[in-house]
Design an enzyme around this catalytic site. Sequence first.
Site, short mmCIF file in Angstrom:
data_model
loop_
_atom_site.label_atom_id
_atom_site.label_comp_id
_atom_site.label_asym_id
_atom_site.label_seq_id
_atom_site.Cartn_x
_atom_site.Cartn_y
_atom_site.Cartn_z
N PRO A 2 14.50 62.28 12.68
CA PRO A 2 14.08 63.36 13.55
C PRO A 2 13.63 63.00 14.95
CG PRO A 2 12.44 62.88 11.86
CD PRO A 2 13.38 61.75 11.96
N GLU A 3 14.36 63.45 15.92
CA GLU A 3 13.87 63.52 17.30
C GLU A 3 13.94 64.99 17.66
OE1 GLU A 3 15.52 60.65 20.02
OE2 GLU A 3 15.62 59.12 18.45
N LYS A 49 8.16 66.82 18.65
CA LYS A 49 8.69 66.60 17.30
C LYS A 49 7.84 67.29 16.24
CE LYS A 49 10.06 62.07 18.98
NZ LYS A 49 9.72 60.64 18.97
N ARG A 105 10.46 58.20 3.08
CA ARG A 105 9.61 57.08 3.51
C ARG A 105 8.15 57.43 3.67
NH1 ARG A 105 11.85 53.58 8.48
NH2 ARG A 105 10.08 52.19 8.33
N ARG A 261 12.39 47.67 18.60
CA ARG A 261 13.30 48.81 18.39
C ARG A 261 14.64 48.53 19.04
NH1 ARG A 261 10.21 53.30 17.79
NH2 ARG A 261 11.90 53.83 16.41
#
Length: 271
Positions: A2-3, A49, A105, A261
């Site tokens: 999700p962004e 978000k 997660r 990242r």
Amino acid sequence: MPELPEVEVAARNLRRWTAGKRIRAVRPRPPGSAALVGARFREVRRVGKNLLVTLERRGASVGVWSHLGMTGKWLRRAAGQPAPRFSRVSVALDDGTHLHFADMRRFGRFRVVAGARFEGLPALRALGPDPLSDGVDAAALHARLARLRLPVKLALLDQRLLAGVGNIQASEALHRARLDPRRPARSLSRAEVGKLARGVLASIRFTLARFAASGADRDDGEITYVEERRSANPFLVYGRGGTPCPRRDGGTITRIVQAGRSTFFCPVCQR
DNA sequence: ACCCGTGTTCGCTG
DNA sequence: TCAGCGAACACGGG
């Protein structure tokens, strides 16, 4: 997943699924969830978000704050269907459907907010403007970036600058703006930040359009590109290391790691 | 078996 | 006080 674009799809789905409906039950029973039982949906908002759901019961407001984290999704199941894998919270509606907050997660959040007083949440207080709702003010962005030494790619991940830009959209926006992700944020000229502001908005709108066109906005809420192959990758550079730059400038999309990242960029057109 | 990860927060350092 | 960094969280997918 999700962004901002994925969360926007989730918000649209939730609006469609909940309009005029009432909650019958919530399982298990997160703190404060008793206040949700019998409440009617009033509003679903997305800020960056974050998903902010407002309900009302006997004249009193109650809210739900939901953040999808890395793997969270909102899914809908018809009456009698089994819960999806990794369902963490199940919300039964008065039309017999169940909305599931599924999150493999467990980095996501589902929290009942008394009185729907979302402004009290620390996670929301410091958020910068939301590109889709507020636009991107290049002058203001330039002023913020001018004080930062860190690479512009990492600066873009700070939700206090722009709410909703994540690791993928940062790479995508920088490619559109032809800017090297390693550049110190403060080294960008006003004109370059102008290009970056347009790149952020264009990338978010493009991704959202791709989701809509690919049927991501489906009845059960699944967005499936995660499992798809590279050929179906909806992004211009993210996840495309080793392939030619879409500008066909002779450059090869390169993967580097910044602050742990992945960043993808073209060394030829991104300066 | 081993490495990877679309997000956020916290503790440490200089 | 603050910018910046790395680890931690948690756990399945490739």
